[in-house]
Design a protein around this motif. Structure first.
Motif, short mmCIF file in Angstrom:
data_model
loop_
_atom_site.label_atom_id
_atom_site.label_comp_id
_atom_site.label_asym_id
_atom_site.label_seq_id
_atom_site.Cartn_x
_atom_site.Cartn_y
_atom_site.Cartn_z
N ALA A 131 0.89 -1.14 0.02
CA ALA A 131 -0.04 0.14 0.09
C ALA A 131 0.77 1.24 0.02
CB ALA A 131 -1.02 0.00 1.33
N HIS A 132 1.99 0.99 0.55
CA HIS A 132 3.07 2.24 0.34
C HIS A 132 4.31 1.99 -0.55
CE1 HIS A 132 0.77 2.29 4.32
NE2 HIS A 132 0.76 3.69 4.21
N GLU A 133 3.93 2.30 -1.90
CA GLU A 133 5.09 2.06 -2.76
C GLU A 133 6.48 2.62 -2.63
OE1 GLU A 133 4.77 2.02 -7.33
OE2 GLU A 133 3.13 0.93 -6.51
N ASP A 134 6.20 3.86 -2.15
CA ASP A 134 7.45 4.75 -1.82
C ASP A 134 8.11 4.55 -0.34
OD1 ASP A 134 5.00 5.61 -0.92
OD2 ASP A 134 5.63 7.74 -1.00
N LYS A 135 7.46 3.71 0.44
CA LYS A 135 7.71 3.65 1.77
C LYS A 135 7.89 2.13 2.29
CE LYS A 135 5.91 6.12 5.89
NZ LYS A 135 4.61 6.62 6.38
N PRO A 136 8.88 1.47 2.09
CA PRO A 136 9.10 0.02 2.34
C PRO A 136 9.06 -0.13 3.78
CG PRO A 136 11.06 1.16 1.47
CD PRO A 136 10.28 2.03 1.31
N VAL A 137 8.30 -1.39 3.97
CA VAL A 137 8.81 -1.63 5.37
C VAL A 137 10.41 -1.92 5.90
CG1 VAL A 137 8.62 -3.64 7.17
CG2 VAL A 137 6.72 -3.01 5.53
N LYS A 138 10.55 -1.27 7.08
CA LYS A 138 12.00 -1.22 7.48
C LYS A 138 12.38 -1.85 8.74
CE LYS A 138 12.25 3.36 5.25
NZ LYS A 138 10.59 3.46 5.17
N ARG A 148 23.06 -12.94 10.29
CA ARG A 148 21.90 -13.99 10.04
C ARG A 148 20.66 -13.29 10.32
NH1 ARG A 148 24.02 -18.88 8.39
NH2 ARG A 148 26.09 -19.36 9.25
N HIS A 149 20.82 -12.39 11.33
CA HIS A 149 19.57 -11.30 11.44
C HIS A 149 19.06 -10.60 10.32
CE1 HIS A 149 19.82 -11.77 16.27
NE2 HIS A 149 19.15 -12.59 15.81
N PHE A 150 20.11 -10.02 9.77
CA PHE A 150 19.67 -8.94 8.77
C PHE A 150 19.27 -9.65 7.57
CE2 PHE A 150 23.97 -6.39 10.66
CZ PHE A 150 22.73 -6.02 11.76
N GLY A 151 19.82 -11.06 7.51
CA GLY A 151 19.50 -11.90 6.44
C GLY A 151 17.92 -12.20 6.43
N ILE A 152 17.38 -12.55 7.34
CA ILE A 152 16.11 -12.70 7.56
C ILE A 152 15.24 -11.61 7.10
CG2 ILE A 152 14.32 -13.13 9.31
CD1 ILE A 152 16.09 -14.74 10.93
N THR A 153 15.32 -10.58 7.56
CA THR A 153 14.48 -9.50 7.34
C THR A 153 14.81 -9.09 5.59
OG1 THR A 153 16.14 -8.11 8.46
CG2 THR A 153 13.61 -8.31 9.20
N GLU A 154 16.14 -9.19 5.39
CA GLU A 154 16.33 -8.88 3.68
C GLU A 154 15.51 -9.86 2.86
OE1 GLU A 154 20.42 -9.26 2.89
OE2 GLU A 154 20.19 -8.81 0.68
N ASP A 155 15.80 -11.08 3.20
CA ASP A 155 15.04 -12.19 2.13
C ASP A 155 13.36 -11.84 2.14
OD1 ASP A 155 14.98 -14.85 1.02
OD2 ASP A 155 13.68 -15.36 2.62
N GLY A 157 12.52 -8.88 1.85
CA GLY A 157 12.16 -7.74 1.28
C GLY A 157 11.95 -6.27 2.12
N ILE A 158 12.25 -6.57 3.26
CA ILE A 158 12.33 -5.51 4.38
C ILE A 158 13.68 -4.86 4.24
CG2 ILE A 158 12.44 -4.91 7.05
CD1 ILE A 158 10.51 -7.34 7.27
N VAL B 111 5.34 -24.70 0.68
CA VAL B 111 4.24 -24.03 0.31
C VAL B 111 4.33 -22.46 0.55
CG1 VAL B 111 1.51 -24.09 0.04
CG2 VAL B 111 2.98 -26.13 0.41
N GLY B 112 4.76 -22.08 1.78
CA GLY B 112 4.76 -20.91 2.25
C GLY B 112 5.66 -20.00 1.36
N THR B 113 7.03 -20.70 0.99
CA THR B 113 8.05 -20.09 -0.04
C THR B 113 7.22 -19.86 -1.30
OG1 THR B 113 9.75 -21.25 1.21
CG2 THR B 113 10.26 -20.35 -0.98
N PHE B 114 6.75 -20.93 -1.90
CA PHE B 114 6.03 -20.67 -3.29
C PHE B 114 5.15 -19.65 -3.11
CE2 PHE B 114 6.11 -25.42 -3.89
CZ PHE B 114 7.66 -25.66 -4.07
N TRP B 115 4.16 -19.48 -1.94
CA TRP B 115 3.34 -18.28 -1.91
C TRP B 115 3.94 -16.91 -1.78
CZ3 TRP B 115 -1.50 -17.37 -1.96
CH2 TRP B 115 -2.30 -16.25 -1.31
N ARG B 116 5.04 -16.91 -1.20
CA ARG B 116 5.71 -15.56 -1.07
C ARG B 116 6.70 -15.24 -2.20
NH1 ARG B 116 10.36 -13.59 1.71
NH2 ARG B 116 10.75 -15.78 2.39
N CYS B 117 7.38 -16.24 -2.77
CA CYS B 117 8.32 -15.87 -3.59
C CYS B 117 8.18 -16.60 -5.06
CB CYS B 117 9.74 -16.46 -3.07
SG CYS B 117 10.19 -15.97 -1.13
N GLY B 118 7.27 -17.39 -5.05
CA GLY B 118 7.23 -17.91 -6.52
C GLY B 118 7.98 -19.08 -6.43
N THR B 119 7.92 -19.75 -7.68
CA THR B 119 8.85 -20.96 -8.04
C THR B 119 9.47 -21.07 -9.33
OG1 THR B 119 9.10 -23.65 -7.84
CG2 THR B 119 6.89 -22.59 -7.82
#
Lengths: 434, 434
Positions: A131-138, A148-155, A157-158, B111-119
């Motif tokens: 809903a906020h194209e110009d304002k990504p979740v951060k 590995r923490h940073f990797g979870i949110t990065e994966d 798209g945060i 299935v959650g990965t397909f939902w969120r990221c596609g395949t």
């Protein structure tokens, strides 16, 4: 801070570089192969927990109270393990789940649930993002921090936003300023005790400000990864304030989600993982997790609580770990002080627990130091990894993980690191003169 | 099919109902408390695997080849366990991951990965759903089927579409028709051998048609939960065609994602879980899972492969399980045949493996039968659970889970079920006369 190399004239500098290069050539010739990349206990350290493997045998009673640990059921974890989890996390046992062997995976799953489903009635974070194209979740990421923490949110798209660490924890002035007005900032990663990699323990004031600060986002979450809660090097450990108590008092308890595991207490990767949260947040997470999980491995939970039935037993066990880790941390301190203390080339932290030392060299040095160490046979954590997206803007930070090598190997590895820092610092000084 | 009650005149029927009600009153007075709700092995059956708890002790070598199972690392699972996983799933070991104790959780995650990221380059299923407001993402659910499968897709907001089971597996004419033209149908849940709850094994023709059918959705996925792949009751077990071989030949191997676990081989909820897929699908799943997982519990993997090193060893072990299960399945068959065989009130399946018998009574009977059994002290799987959203449109199906009670308890429970089916059938006949 000026380095000793920046104080040299170009002739002296050239001579110094030539001499350091000779030392590097000699180090390469030694053909070292040492690994300081990850926070793994050494094999002998892990052996401390081998008696746990004798705890359950063919004739054991496999019940914990009325729970049959050898069959399906008891999604939330066995009672004794939840009791221990509550003591680890500082919240009532009823506010915990004891799950599988990886607390990181629990973190991954709960952040994924917030992303997909929201929390406490707020819209899903993914819906906010859409809903906020110009304002990504951060997400706020204290730096240097845990890759590995940073990797979870990065994966997910945060967008990961670095926030500086101070001696008392993350920079609270900056954090309060950011979260007060921006409702797209949905959380912060914290390793509150013996932080990865600085070893810093958040001060009581920091804990209080995190728990009580005004957040524009009603669904702001503190991911409180208390990975090193009992991992003291000395009898007198750092004290961490109980964030659940403060949050409960302030009426912000839905904000806190805490984690711990026994991975660095018993067997790395084969321990039991804990999560604690407010009744509301725990219930919503359990609801979604139950869609995919009947129950976690309760035999491993039983093995653990019979081996380490109380927090006191855990603390006794941790003293044995400290005997392995203390000389390694002291070796790091000694080698760095001796090798670099008077050079002005570096600063580093002096942890009293945890698994890491955070090291900073001159601006623009870290990547080159990492590469040079690799050439000399010493593998460091990928340089830059302590920052979101692996991008350390000043290229200064190196994470030192001293636990795995023997003290002799570690000593040799630190000689290499010191040498690399000296040569790169000298070269940087020479390049600045050009 | 007419029931014997439908052939009675109203006087005879009233007398029969009165007499059955007397029997129900007597049964209630016995105060039974029997549980046939879930597919749990009985405690004595689980005890078969107790020797596994002696396999690893304080002095054991904790290596599998060069992998130290007592420390971090080896995300994909230890080599011996992947070899076994490949044999279970019918694909190369390199195309497997061995993870934690729950294959259901792996299914949930993928299935959650397909939902969120596609395949395989297709848009995420969630993006498809967002872009097609009038055309939600759908999943095919053979019915009667496994409630927890349906729950995973339901939790994601995927619409579950029932497809009838036949003696050869799901109705392939219907499935081929549906998937050929509708690209919002993204997959199908399958328990291909000894299906839950029918016990039916998919025919080779069914397997071939699933693997080779034309799908409008390029990202159509078959979730092949081979939960009962070695769970034969008799020496001569059902044969299941190898879907990976057929898919590989047809160039559709990205379509198949297979699962299995040792939960009903060693300890329920404390086994090891397997997933197998094409190299492309496995790599993409591993990429996302790695964001949250360093490695699964490799000590439990080691314990398992040392206890059951080969598929032959597994088969020998399964014969011991069959000794517990066979008399229970035979008790179900005998009791139902004796009690209802000549009444025209019911049909049921005759599995040669697995954990369940699927039972169908007259239209509109199942919920009433379930409630009446509960009044008489016998707990069945929630009636309706074998259908998506718990909605059995004809209200006929009951899942019988005979594994947990003793044969004596089971026998008593089936007397109760038979009595309940008779009374409800008679009442339905009487209501139809009114």
């Amino acid at each position: 801070m000026q380095t000793i190399y920046q104080q040299m004239d170009s002739g002296e500098l050239a001579q110094t570089i030539a001499s350091l290069k000779d030392e590097v050539a000699a180090a390469k010739a030694r053909g070292l192969a040492l690994d300081m990349a990850r926070g793994k206990p050494s094999p002998s350290q892990v052996d401390i927990s081998r008696p746990m493997l004798d705890i359950l045998g063919a004739d054991s009673d496999l019940h914990d109270g009325s729970v049959d640990c050898g069959n399906y059921g008891c999604f939330e974890g066995i009672p004794s393990a939840r009791k221990l989890a509550g003591e680890f996390l500082g919240c009532p046992a009823e506010q915990t789940l004891v799950l599988g062997s990886s607390s990181l995976l629990i973190e991954h799953d709960i952040v994924g649930t917030f992303w997909r489903c929201g929390t406490c009635g707020s819209e899903p974070w993914s819906a906010y993002a859409a809903a906020h194209e110009d304002k990504p979740v951060k997400f706020l990421c204290p730096v240097p921090g845990y890759d590995r923490h940073f990797g979870i949110t990065e994966d997910l798209g945060i967008v990961n936003i670095p926030v500086a660490m101070t001696e008392d924890g993350p920079d609270m002035d900056e954090i309060e300023r950011l979260v007060a007005s921006d409702d797209s900032i949905k959380g912060i990663w914290c390793v509150p005790k013996y932080s990865n990699p600085t070893g810093i323990t958040f001060s009581e004031d920091t804990v209080r400000r995190l728990a009580t600060m005004t957040c524009a986002a009603p669904d702001f979450r503190i991911l409180w990864d208390n990975a090193y809660c009992v991992h003291d090097l000395y009898d007198e450990g750092d004290e961490l304030a109980n964030i659940f108590d403060i949050a409960h008092e302030a009426g912000t308890e839905d904000r806190v989600v805490a984690f711990a595991s026994t991975s660095k207490i018993t067997f790395p990767g084969a321990g039991i993982g804990f999560v604690g949260a407010s009744p509301a947040v725990l219930a919503e997470f359990a609801h979604h997790l139950k869609a995919g999980l009947i129950s976690a491995d309760k035999l491993n939970q039983l093995r653990h609580v019979r081996f380490l039935p109380t927090l006191d037993a855990v603390r006794e066990h941790m003293k044995k770990h400290a005997e392995f880790l203390r000389p390694r941390f002291e070796c790091v301190e000694q080698k760095l002080a001796e090798g670099l203390g008077s050079t002005g080339c570096a600063t580093w932290t002096h942890p009293r627990g945890g698994y890491f030392v955070s090291f900073d060299g001159p601006e623009g040095s870290a990547k080159r130091v990492g590469a040079l160490c690799a050439e000399m046979g010493v593998r460091l954590t990928t340089v830059g990894a302590t920052w979101p997206y692996g991008e350390d803007p000043h290229d200064t930070n190196i994470r030192i993980a001293p636990s795995y090598p023997t003290v002799e190997e570690l000593s040799a590895a630190l000689d290499v690191l010191v040498l690399a820092v000296k040569l790169v610092s000298a070269e940087l000084a020479a390049e600045a003169l050009e």
